[in-house]
Design an enzyme around this catalytic site. Structure first.
Site, PDB file in Angstrom:
ATOM      1  N   CYS A 107       0.845  -1.199   0.000  1.00 23.97           N
ATOM      2  CA  CYS A 107       0.000   0.000   0.000  1.00 23.97           C
ATOM      3  C   CYS A 107       0.884   1.254   0.000  1.00 23.97           C
ATOM      4  CB  CYS A 107      -0.984  -0.039   1.167  1.00 23.97           C
ATOM      5  SG  CYS A 107      -2.356   1.108   0.938  1.00 23.97           S
ATOM      6  N   HIS A 212      -3.551  -4.994   0.533  1.00 28.00           N
ATOM      7  CA  HIS A 212      -3.024  -5.383   1.847  1.00 28.00           C
ATOM      8  C   HIS A 212      -3.077  -6.911   2.018  1.00 28.00           C
ATOM      9  CE1 HIS A 212      -2.243  -1.666   4.097  1.00 28.00           C
ATOM     10  NE2 HIS A 212      -3.210  -1.134   3.383  1.00 28.00           N
ATOM     11  N   GLU A 214      -1.453  -8.821   3.932  1.00 28.43           N
ATOM     12  CA  GLU A 214      -1.360  -9.262   5.334  1.00 28.43           C
ATOM     13  C   GLU A 214      -2.736  -9.300   6.008  1.00 28.43           C
ATOM     14  OE1 GLU A 214      -0.883  -6.230   4.394  1.00 28.43           O
ATOM     15  OE2 GLU A 214      -1.860  -4.991   5.912  1.00 28.43           O
TER      16      GLU A 214
END
Ligand code: MN
Length: 241
Positions: A107, A212, A214
């Site tokens: 990001c 994102h 994660e």
């Protein structure tokens, strides 16, 4: 033998360190890495020492990069800027690019990587994107939800890692890569043309993704491959020393 991953650290409006950073640590630990967090205000001498120790560098999400770093004045919709976070992030990103350390930008980290390479950003997609429609890149759905498609260049590191050329990702950004820095190229785009991933033309592993991963691991386990490939690249560098 776990590769050591340096990761910078955002600060929120209340000054609290490491906002949201724990999900990156979990993802990197889960992929076989060890994480060392580098706080803002770390001086260049320390940064230099830490970078030499590190096997890989992770540039996480966070606030907006100061547009001065790509030669622009701030437009009205540019968001919160943290100069002390920019300083650490840009040092780490430039070090990785100059020394060929594996680097993964997520990001804001994708944007930092591009700015470090000499590229520019859209400060605010809704107000600056001319022509064509712009998707909802600040999704209202939960963090793990994959809200829009990205199309990936089949001849890219990213496609090789994911084994896909089209997939859905989450989206929490109002900025994006505008012009690619020298040595970087666009490898994924949303259907409106917004850049969703960049990578180094010659680097073994210099990758930035606008989504994102994660935050998607539990519901979209394919995204684990990004962290696994990144840690493998760090390990490869470590064992070749
Ligand atoms: Mn997006």
């Amino acid at each position: 033998m776990r590769p050591l991953v340096l990761m910078s650290c955002s600060i929120d409006s209340g000054g609290t360190m490491f906002q949201g950073g724990l999900s990156y640590v979990a993802a990197l630990e889960g992929a076989g890495g060890s994480v060392m967090v580098v706080p803002p205000r770390t001086g260049e001498e320390t940064l230099s020492t830490l970078c030499k120790m590190a096997d890989a560098i992770l540039l996480p999400g966070g606030n907006d990069v100061d547009p001065a770093h790509y030669g622009e004045e701030p437009c009205p919709a540019n968001g919160r800027v943290e100069p002390e976070v920019d300083a650490v992030d840009l040092y780490l990103a430039r070090y990785a690019l100059q020394h060929g350390k594996p680097v993964l930008g997520i990001c804001r980290g994708c944007q930092v990587l591009n700015v470090a390479a000499g590229g520019t950003l859209y400060q605010d997609l809704p107000s600056q994107w001319g022509g064509g429609f712009v998707l909802q890149h600040r999704q209202q759905a939960p963090r793990w939800h994959a809200s829009h498609h990205v199309e990936i260049d089949p001849d890219s590191l990213l496609a090789g890692i994911l084994g896909e050329t089209k997939l859905r990702v989450n989206s929490f950004h109002h900025q994006a890569v505008r012009s690619c820095g020298p040595g970087m190229r666009v490898v994924a785009q949303a259907s409106d043309g917004v850049v969703e991933a960049i990578e180094g033309v010659e680097a073994t592993f210099a990758l930035g993704v606008q989504w994102h991963p994660e935050g998607m691991l539990r519901h979209h386990p394919l995204q684990r491959r990004l962290f696994e490939a990144f840690i493998q690249a760090g390990l490869a560098g470590k064992t070749s020393e």
